[in-house]
Design a protein around this motif. Sequence first.
Motif, mmCIF file in Angstrom:
data_model
loop_
_atom_site.group_PDB
_atom_site.id
_atom_site.type_symbol
_atom_site.label_atom_id
_atom_site.label_comp_id
_atom_site.label_asym_id
_atom_site.label_seq_id
_atom_site.Cartn_x
_atom_site.Cartn_y
_atom_site.Cartn_z
ATOM 1 N N ASN A 26 0.830 -1.201 0.000
ATOM 2 C CA ASN A 26 0.000 0.000 0.000
ATOM 3 C C ASN A 26 0.860 1.245 0.000
ATOM 4 O O ASN A 26 1.978 1.237 0.514
ATOM 5 N N GLU A 28 0.953 5.070 1.404
ATOM 6 C CA GLU A 28 0.359 5.925 2.429
ATOM 7 C C GLU A 28 -0.003 7.277 1.823
ATOM 8 O O GLU A 28 0.634 7.747 0.899
ATOM 9 N N GLY A 29 -1.033 7.883 2.355
ATOM 10 C CA GLY A 29 -1.384 9.232 1.946
ATOM 11 C C GLY A 29 -2.491 9.265 0.898
ATOM 12 O O GLY A 29 -3.233 8.310 0.707
ATOM 13 N N ASP A 30 -2.577 10.403 0.238
ATOM 14 C CA ASP A 30 -3.625 10.661 -0.741
ATOM 15 C C ASP A 30 -3.252 10.016 -2.074
ATOM 16 O O ASP A 30 -2.319 10.465 -2.744
ATOM 17 N N VAL A 31 -3.948 8.945 -2.419
ATOM 18 C CA VAL A 31 -3.643 8.213 -3.644
ATOM 19 C C VAL A 31 -4.919 7.835 -4.385
ATOM 20 O O VAL A 31 -5.999 7.796 -3.798
ATOM 21 N N LEU A 32 -4.773 7.570 -5.655
ATOM 22 C CA LEU A 32 -5.860 7.006 -6.453
ATOM 23 C C LEU A 32 -5.961 5.533 -6.104
ATOM 24 O O LEU A 32 -4.950 4.821 -6.135
ATOM 25 N N THR A 33 -7.142 5.056 -5.775
ATOM 26 C CA THR A 33 -7.325 3.648 -5.449
ATOM 27 C C THR A 33 -8.430 3.073 -6.322
ATOM 28 O O THR A 33 -9.500 3.670 -6.435
ATOM 29 N N GLN A 48 -3.167 1.055 -6.311
ATOM 30 C CA GLN A 48 -3.004 2.400 -5.776
ATOM 31 C C GLN A 48 -1.933 3.099 -6.587
ATOM 32 O O GLN A 48 -0.886 2.509 -6.891
ATOM 33 N N GLN A 50 0.033 7.000 -6.968
ATOM 34 C CA GLN A 50 0.282 8.372 -6.553
ATOM 35 C C GLN A 50 0.618 9.131 -7.836
ATOM 36 O O GLN A 50 1.628 8.837 -8.492
ATOM 37 N N GLU A 52 1.195 12.822 -9.628
ATOM 38 C CA GLU A 52 1.500 14.236 -9.402
ATOM 39 C C GLU A 52 1.867 14.872 -10.726
ATOM 40 O O GLU A 52 2.738 14.370 -11.450
ATOM 41 N N GLU A 144 -10.069 10.032 -12.731
ATOM 42 C CA GLU A 144 -9.477 11.089 -11.882
ATOM 43 C C GLU A 144 -9.990 12.451 -12.280
ATOM 44 O O GLU A 144 -10.165 12.834 -13.370
#
Length: 144
Positions: A26, A28-33, A48, A50, A52, A144
């Motif tokens: 996994n 951690e934090g703000d991710v697309l799942t 998941q 991430q 940016e 997204e």
Amino acid sequence: MSSNNLDTLYRQVIMDHYKNPRNKGNIEGDVLTVDMNNPTCGDRIQLQMQVENGVVKDAKFDGEGCSISMASASMMTQAIKGKEISDALKLSKLFSNMMLGEDLDAEDLDFGDMEALQGVAKFPARIKCATLPWKAMEKGVNDE
């Protein structure tokens, strides 16, 4: 290299990714799942990512299923890390074409370990296993 030796090598690559998956876990934090499953055979994946500035900074997966789906998830997460979303989607399209048995232009992209999944095209019932992680990635970036 003979066809038999190549098949053996490809099986070894698939089993290596299955037994020693890359990027399993996994973020951690703000991710697309994205959660997806293949009800036909029971494969399920949680992907998941991430993302940016339009770039996949990190990608991990969890789930369970056959060696083909889990190896494909391992290979896919390796392939898309650091790529712009447009390039990840292009790679997904090329991968899908490969799964449909289409010949690929060697100049399109270096498929690396993913070439080991080429033989799946001979088994139509298994194509969904190989493409499940890719469909999850497409769904995630398109939603997204």
